[in-house]
Design a protein around this motif. Structure first.
Motif, PDB file in Angstrom:
ATOM      1  N   GLY A  30       0.802  -1.217   0.000  1.00 53.28           N
ATOM      2  CA  GLY A  30       0.000   0.000   0.000  1.00 53.28           C
ATOM      3  C   GLY A  30       0.835   1.266   0.000  1.00 53.28           C
ATOM      4  O   GLY A  30       0.328   2.356   0.317  1.00 53.28           O
ATOM      5  N   ALA A  31       2.110   1.152  -0.363  1.00 53.50           N
ATOM      6  CA  ALA A  31       2.982   2.331  -0.397  1.00 53.50           C
ATOM      7  C   ALA A  31       2.485   3.332  -1.434  1.00 53.50           C
ATOM      8  O   ALA A  31       1.890   2.962  -2.445  1.00 53.50           O
ATOM      9  CB  ALA A  31       4.410   1.913  -0.721  1.00 53.50           C
ATOM     10  N   ARG A  32       2.724   4.594  -1.178  1.00 51.38           N
ATOM     11  CA  ARG A  32       2.386   5.673  -2.108  1.00 51.38           C
ATOM     12  C   ARG A  32       3.680   6.371  -2.505  1.00 51.38           C
ATOM     13  O   ARG A  32       4.400   6.874  -1.637  1.00 51.38           O
ATOM     14  CB  ARG A  32       1.415   6.666  -1.460  1.00 51.38           C
ATOM     15  N   ILE A  33       3.968   6.380  -3.787  1.00 50.37           N
ATOM     16  CA  ILE A  33       5.248   6.890  -4.280  1.00 50.37           C
ATOM     17  C   ILE A  33       5.001   8.064  -5.224  1.00 50.37           C
ATOM     18  O   ILE A  33       4.192   7.969  -6.151  1.00 50.37           O
ATOM     19  CB  ILE A  33       6.044   5.784  -5.003  1.00 50.37           C
ATOM     20  N   VAL A  34       5.709   9.170  -4.983  1.00 52.51           N
ATOM     21  CA  VAL A  34       5.650  10.348  -5.844  1.00 52.51           C
ATOM     22  C   VAL A  34       7.066  10.686  -6.282  1.00 52.51           C
ATOM     23  O   VAL A  34       7.971  10.815  -5.451  1.00 52.51           O
ATOM     24  CB  VAL A  34       5.035  11.550  -5.104  1.00 52.51           C
ATOM     25  N   VAL A  35       7.252  10.833  -7.592  1.00 48.73           N
ATOM     26  CA  VAL A  35       8.553  11.220  -8.133  1.00 48.73           C
ATOM     27  C   VAL A  35       8.375  12.476  -8.972  1.00 48.73           C
ATOM     28  O   VAL A  35       7.554  12.494  -9.892  1.00 48.73           O
ATOM     29  CB  VAL A  35       9.177  10.103  -8.993  1.00 48.73           C
ATOM     30  N   LEU A  36       9.115  13.524  -8.647  1.00 51.10           N
ATOM     31  CA  LEU A  36       9.081  14.774  -9.398  1.00 51.10           C
ATOM     32  C   LEU A  36      10.253  14.818 -10.367  1.00 51.10           C
ATOM     33  O   LEU A  36      11.400  14.587  -9.978  1.00 51.10           O
ATOM     34  CB  LEU A  36       9.168  15.986  -8.464  1.00 51.10           C
ATOM     35  N   PHE A  37       9.962  15.130 -11.633  1.00 48.22           N
ATOM     36  CA  PHE A  37      10.993  15.289 -12.648  1.00 48.22           C
ATOM     37  C   PHE A  37      11.002  16.754 -13.068  1.00 48.22           C
ATOM     38  O   PHE A  37      10.067  17.236 -13.709  1.00 48.22           O
ATOM     39  CB  PHE A  37      10.691  14.404 -13.865  1.00 48.22           C
ATOM     40  N   GLU A  38      12.055  17.443 -12.692  1.00 47.32           N
ATOM     41  CA  GLU A  38      12.190  18.857 -13.017  1.00 47.32           C
ATOM     42  C   GLU A  38      13.488  19.077 -13.795  1.00 47.32           C
ATOM     43  O   GLU A  38      14.413  18.260 -13.730  1.00 47.32           O
ATOM     44  CB  GLU A  38      12.200  19.710 -11.745  1.00 47.32           C
ATOM     45  N   ALA A  88      -3.049   7.077  -4.464  1.00 51.42           N
ATOM     46  CA  ALA A  88      -3.725   6.286  -3.439  1.00 51.42           C
ATOM     47  C   ALA A  88      -2.802   5.125  -3.077  1.00 51.42           C
ATOM     48  O   ALA A  88      -1.700   4.985  -3.625  1.00 51.42           O
ATOM     49  CB  ALA A  88      -5.062   5.775  -3.977  1.00 51.42           C
ATOM     50  N   ALA A  89      -3.241   4.270  -2.165  1.00 50.95           N
ATOM     51  CA  ALA A  89      -2.413   3.146  -1.719  1.00 50.95           C
ATOM     52  C   ALA A  89      -2.014   2.270  -2.898  1.00 50.95           C
ATOM     53  O   ALA A  89      -2.845   1.903  -3.729  1.00 50.95           O
ATOM     54  CB  ALA A  89      -3.167   2.320  -0.682  1.00 50.95           C
ATOM     55  N   GLY A  90      -0.721   1.969  -2.974  1.00 54.32           N
ATOM     56  CA  GLY A  90      -0.224   1.080  -4.013  1.00 54.32           C
ATOM     57  C   GLY A  90       0.086   1.758  -5.326  1.00 54.32           C
ATOM     58  O   GLY A  90       0.516   1.095  -6.280  1.00 54.32           O
ATOM     59  N   GLU A  91      -0.080   3.073  -5.418  1.00 53.59           N
ATOM     60  CA  GLU A  91       0.114   3.774  -6.685  1.00 53.59           C
ATOM     61  C   GLU A  91       1.457   4.508  -6.741  1.00 53.59           C
ATOM     62  O   GLU A  91       2.022   4.888  -5.717  1.00 53.59           O
ATOM     63  CB  GLU A  91      -1.006   4.785  -6.916  1.00 53.59           C
ATOM     64  N   ILE A  92       1.920   4.715  -7.962  1.00 55.94           N
ATOM     65  CA  ILE A  92       3.143   5.467  -8.241  1.00 55.94           C
ATOM     66  C   ILE A  92       2.765   6.603  -9.191  1.00 55.94           C
ATOM     67  O   ILE A  92       2.183   6.361 -10.242  1.00 55.94           O
ATOM     68  CB  ILE A  92       4.202   4.568  -8.901  1.00 55.94           C
ATOM     69  N   VAL A  93       3.099   7.832  -8.814  1.00 57.12           N
ATOM     70  CA  VAL A  93       2.784   8.986  -9.653  1.00 57.12           C
ATOM     71  C   VAL A  93       4.087   9.685 -10.029  1.00 57.12           C
ATOM     72  O   VAL A  93       4.901  10.022  -9.168  1.00 57.12           O
ATOM     73  CB  VAL A  93       1.842   9.965  -8.937  1.00 57.12           C
ATOM     74  N   LEU A  94       4.267   9.896 -11.339  1.00 59.46           N
ATOM     75  CA  LEU A  94       5.449  10.559 -11.873  1.00 59.46           C
ATOM     76  C   LEU A  94       5.032  11.927 -12.402  1.00 59.46           C
ATOM     77  O   LEU A  94       4.265  12.008 -13.362  1.00 59.46           O
ATOM     78  CB  LEU A  94       6.065   9.713 -12.995  1.00 59.46           C
ATOM     79  N   PHE A  95       5.505  12.983 -11.786  1.00 58.03           N
ATOM     80  CA  PHE A  95       5.143  14.337 -12.212  1.00 58.03           C
ATOM     81  C   PHE A  95       6.142  14.838 -13.254  1.00 58.03           C
ATOM     82  O   PHE A  95       7.322  15.008 -12.964  1.00 58.03           O
ATOM     83  CB  PHE A  95       5.134  15.299 -11.020  1.00 58.03           C
ATOM     84  N   ASP A  96       5.653  15.064 -14.478  1.00 63.32           N
ATOM     85  CA  ASP A  96       6.441  15.689 -15.535  1.00 63.32           C
ATOM     86  C   ASP A  96       6.277  17.192 -15.366  1.00 63.32           C
ATOM     87  O   ASP A  96       5.376  17.806 -15.914  1.00 63.32           O
ATOM     88  CB  ASP A  96       5.921  15.227 -16.897  1.00 63.32           C
ATOM     89  N   ARG A  97       7.152  17.767 -14.599  1.00 66.56           N
ATOM     90  CA  ARG A  97       7.024  19.095 -13.991  1.00 66.56           C
ATOM     91  C   ARG A  97       5.944  19.023 -12.912  1.00 66.56           C
ATOM     92  O   ARG A  97       5.033  18.203 -12.975  1.00 66.56           O
ATOM     93  CB  ARG A  97       6.718  20.187 -15.010  1.00 66.56           C
ATOM     94  N   SER A  98       6.064  19.871 -11.939  1.00 69.91           N
ATOM     95  CA  SER A  98       5.215  19.750 -10.752  1.00 69.91           C
ATOM     96  C   SER A  98       4.897  21.142 -10.215  1.00 69.91           C
ATOM     97  O   SER A  98       4.901  22.132 -10.962  1.00 69.91           O
ATOM     98  CB  SER A  98       5.956  18.940  -9.692  1.00 69.91           C
ATOM     99  N   TRP A  99       4.633  21.186  -8.910  1.00 70.62           N
ATOM    100  CA  TRP A  99       4.359  22.479  -8.287  1.00 70.62           C
ATOM    101  C   TRP A  99       5.573  23.413  -8.390  1.00 70.62           C
ATOM    102  O   TRP A  99       5.460  24.616  -8.189  1.00 70.62           O
ATOM    103  CB  TRP A  99       3.942  22.314  -6.834  1.00 70.62           C
ATOM    104  N   TYR A 100       6.733  22.868  -8.752  1.00 68.71           N
ATOM    105  CA  TYR A 100       7.918  23.712  -8.888  1.00 68.71           C
ATOM    106  C   TYR A 100       7.913  24.565 -10.157  1.00 68.71           C
ATOM    107  O   TYR A 100       8.854  25.332 -10.386  1.00 68.71           O
ATOM    108  CB  TYR A 100       9.185  22.867  -8.789  1.00 68.71           C
ATOM    109  N   ASN A 101       6.871  24.460 -10.962  1.00 69.74           N
ATOM    110  CA  ASN A 101       6.699  25.402 -12.067  1.00 69.74           C
ATOM    111  C   ASN A 101       6.775  26.843 -11.569  1.00 69.74           C
ATOM    112  O   ASN A 101       7.287  27.722 -12.269  1.00 69.74           O
ATOM    113  CB  ASN A 101       5.340  25.183 -12.740  1.00 69.74           C
TER     114      ASN A 101
END
Length: 257
Positions: A30-38, A88-101
């Motif tokens: 149920g890990a939640r993973i966020v990766v930001l690519f800037e 959500a639980a078990g998901e991986i989200v890859l941000f192609d640019r993020s709030w750092y815009n």
């Protein structure tokens, strides 16, 4: 000299197996993973994201590349539209640019005021601390490329009809803002490189080598994720396979050279 394709693919294959295992681990725990690519325009964010996700289930691992905010979104809390895309639980989200815009293109191109940028740099560490304290695994990568590489890649986009869609008016304007982007990046790093959400800079002058470096680093920072595939019973059919049958419509034939 850049890394050769065969060398790159040979190095990528075992890393891809580890990424698949990581995704399996995330689903089981149920890990939640966020990766930001800037990074700068043409740094290689799309290719890096593709290398991470190409063998993963798209229902579990998704890319978020938001367009310019609408009029309604510009009146919201700045982070609001990004929160809607968190995993959500078990998901991986890859941000192609993020709030750092806000700290990059919006600052350099004048889309955000100095006060708005300053408020963002103050709020971002607090926002990210909330995410991490809630259990999200947050990884922030800046893809670094020299101006000579940026120029070569922009020219390639200009000359290749299959890549022309990548060349936007903002990209062209950014050519003359290399130093301004450097200054904005340094201010961003100073304000938002924290113990709970540190930045990792990756050399992307050689994009293939950069992708491998980024993936290795990501895998090294996730908990031990080795999970054997679930055993699946796959009994014999008990008869010879049959050919496909068709009704009124017939399938088209393969393209012939």
């Amino acid at each position: 000299m850049g890394m050769k394709r065969k060398e790159y693919e040979a190095a990528l294959e075992p890393l891809t197996l580890e990424l698949v295992s990581m995704a399996r681990w995330a689903k089981l725990t149920g890990a939640r993973i966020v990766v930001l690519f800037e990074g700068r325009d043409t740094a290689g964010k799309g290719g890096a994201i593709g290398a991470v996700r190409h063998a993963l289930n798209p229902r579990q691992c998704r890319t978020v590349a938001l367009p310019r905010p609408t009029e309604a979104e510009t009146s919201q809390w700045y982070f609001q539209r990004y929160v809607a895309h968190l995993p959500a639980a078990g998901e991986i989200v890859l941000f192609d640019r993020s709030w750092y815009n806000r700290a990059g293109v919006e600052k350099v191109m004048g889309y955000a005021s100095e006060a708005e940028v300053a408020a963002f740099l103050k709020a971002a560490p607090k926002f990210e601390k909330l995410l991490v304290e809630d259990g999200i695994l947050l990884f922030k990568y800046w893809l670094a490329a020299d101006q000579s590489e940026q120029e070569a890649r922009l020219r390639e986009r200009l000359e290749d009809p299959l890549k022309r869609w990548k060349l936007s008016p903002v990209d062209l304007a950014a050519r003359h803002q290399y130093d301004a982007y450097t200054k904005a990046r340094e201010a961003m790093l100073k304000a938002t490189h924290t113990r709970h959400a540190p930045w990792t800079l990756v050399d992307f002058n050689d994009q293939r080598r950069g992708r491998l470096t980024l993936i290795r680093d990501l895998l090294s920072r996730v908990p031990d994720t080795h999970e054997a595939p679930e055993a699946i019973d796959f009994p014999d059919l008990g008869r010879a396979p049959v050919k496909e049958s068709y009704g009124m419509l017939k399938p088209i034939k393969d393209f012939e050279v």
